[in-house]
Design a protein around this motif. Structure first.
Motif, short mmCIF file in Angstrom:
data_model
loop_
_atom_site.label_atom_id
_atom_site.label_comp_id
_atom_site.label_asym_id
_atom_site.label_seq_id
_atom_site.Cartn_x
_atom_site.Cartn_y
_atom_site.Cartn_z
N SER A 223 0.79 -1.19 0.16
CA SER A 223 0.11 -0.06 0.06
C SER A 223 0.88 1.25 -0.03
O SER A 223 1.98 1.45 0.40
N VAL A 224 0.16 2.43 -0.45
CA VAL A 224 1.21 3.68 -0.78
C VAL A 224 0.80 4.47 0.80
O VAL A 224 1.74 5.47 0.87
N ASP A 225 0.12 4.04 1.84
CA ASP A 225 -0.08 4.78 2.91
C ASP A 225 1.15 4.87 3.89
O ASP A 225 1.43 6.03 4.40
N ALA A 226 1.99 3.99 4.00
CA ALA A 226 3.07 4.45 4.92
C ALA A 226 3.87 5.32 4.18
O ALA A 226 4.54 5.96 5.09
N PHE A 227 4.11 5.30 2.83
CA PHE A 227 5.01 6.32 2.17
C PHE A 227 4.52 7.71 2.42
O PHE A 227 4.90 8.48 2.93
N TYR A 228 3.02 7.87 2.11
CA TYR A 228 2.39 9.09 2.28
C TYR A 228 2.43 9.55 4.09
O TYR A 228 2.77 10.66 4.18
N ASN A 229 2.24 8.56 4.74
CA ASN A 229 2.31 9.08 6.34
C ASN A 229 3.70 9.48 6.55
O ASN A 229 3.98 10.16 7.39
N SER A 230 4.82 8.79 5.85
CA SER A 230 6.19 9.34 6.31
C SER A 230 6.42 10.55 5.96
O SER A 230 7.19 11.27 6.80
N LEU A 231 5.81 10.75 4.69
CA LEU A 231 5.99 12.32 4.36
C LEU A 231 5.25 13.17 5.21
O LEU A 231 5.80 14.41 5.62
N LEU A 232 4.10 13.07 5.81
CA LEU A 232 3.41 13.81 6.47
C LEU A 232 4.12 13.84 7.95
O LEU A 232 4.24 14.91 8.54
#
Ligand SMILES: [Zn+2]
Length: 244
Positions: A223-232
């Motif tokens: 999933s892309v969630d971990a990547f987006y959350n790491s940017l946030l």
């Protein structure tokens, strides 16, 4: 250093019948940067920076000879310095860095889609580089985009499999982030889990489908969630809740 070690480990533990599929060279380019970028996450974990660091004063006699009268520093990196390094990393490899990666990936694709000499000659590379740098990377430059040759410092435009493959870094990082945050962040030295990763993801090199290897390891599709959350997280620091 940990990035390249990630490639090295992929190469060392790979077991394939044909050398064509072995290790990082044997997988598709947009999967090959996954093991390396996953290992980068290790070195940005405070406990791991601590255990990796070692001041050169462990060679005490030589150090004393060169630093007469000075107090010997701690052998391992002090916690305040580790904290400062991680903060600096947030800035350096934060969202602006990712936008820069996106800009480079775009430019790489754009120049490799030119189909003829005439088409290639009609493109002003300086303008293409500067304009996309402004529009995608959000970095201001001169207004008319006609100065400089920034793209000439970008070796991967014409290097092995990376020709039209620079997008692989950002693409693989999405997988790397998912693997690290969902499996390893809280189990950084879990040998059983690392062995499972080795067997499921690394060992087969390119002789099995990489995406299927990830599904087998994670028990679900990546999933892309971990990547987006790491940017946030890099933007705002600390834990980000869905509300924030
Ligand atoms: Zn790499």
């Amino acid at each position: 250093m940990l990035h390249e070690l990630g490639h090295g480990i992929h190469d060392l533990v790979s077991k394939t019948q044909y050398s064509l599929f072995h290790g990082p060279e044997g997988v598709p380019v947009d999967f090959g940067e996954m093991p390396s970028q996953m290992l980068e996450y290790w070195c940005w974990t405070p406990s791991q920076i601590k255990s990796l660091s070692f001041h050169y004063s462990y060679m005490l006699a030589l150090w004393k000879q060169q630093n007469e009268g000075k107090v010997q520093p701690e052998l391992q990196m002090p916690d305040e310095l580790i904290e400062a390094l991680i903060k600096a990393n947030r800035f350096i490899f934060g969202p602006l860095f990712q936008l820069d990666q996106l800009h480079r990936a775009y430019f790489d694709m754009a120049i490799h889609q030119l189909c003829s000499d005439d088409e290639a000659e009609s493109v002003d590379l300086t303008v293409l580089w500067n304009k996309s740098r402004k529009e995608i990377g959000l970095i201001d430059g001169q207004e008319d985009y006609t100065q400089g040759h920034g793209y000439t410092t970008f070796i991967r435009l014409m290097m092995n499999d990376y020709t039209a493959g620079y997008y692989a870094y950002l693409y693989s990082k999405v997988y790397a982030a998912d693997l690290f945050y969902s499996e390893f962040q809280n189990n950084i030295l879990d040998t059983e889990r690392v062995q499972r990763y080795r067997k499921c993801v690394l060992e087969s090199g390119g002789s099995r489908d990489g995406f299927q290897n990830l599904v087998d390891f994670l028990g679900r599709e990546p999933s892309v969630d971990a990547f987006y959350n790491s940017l946030l997280d890099l933007l705002f620091g600390g834990k980000v809740t869905p509300e924030s």
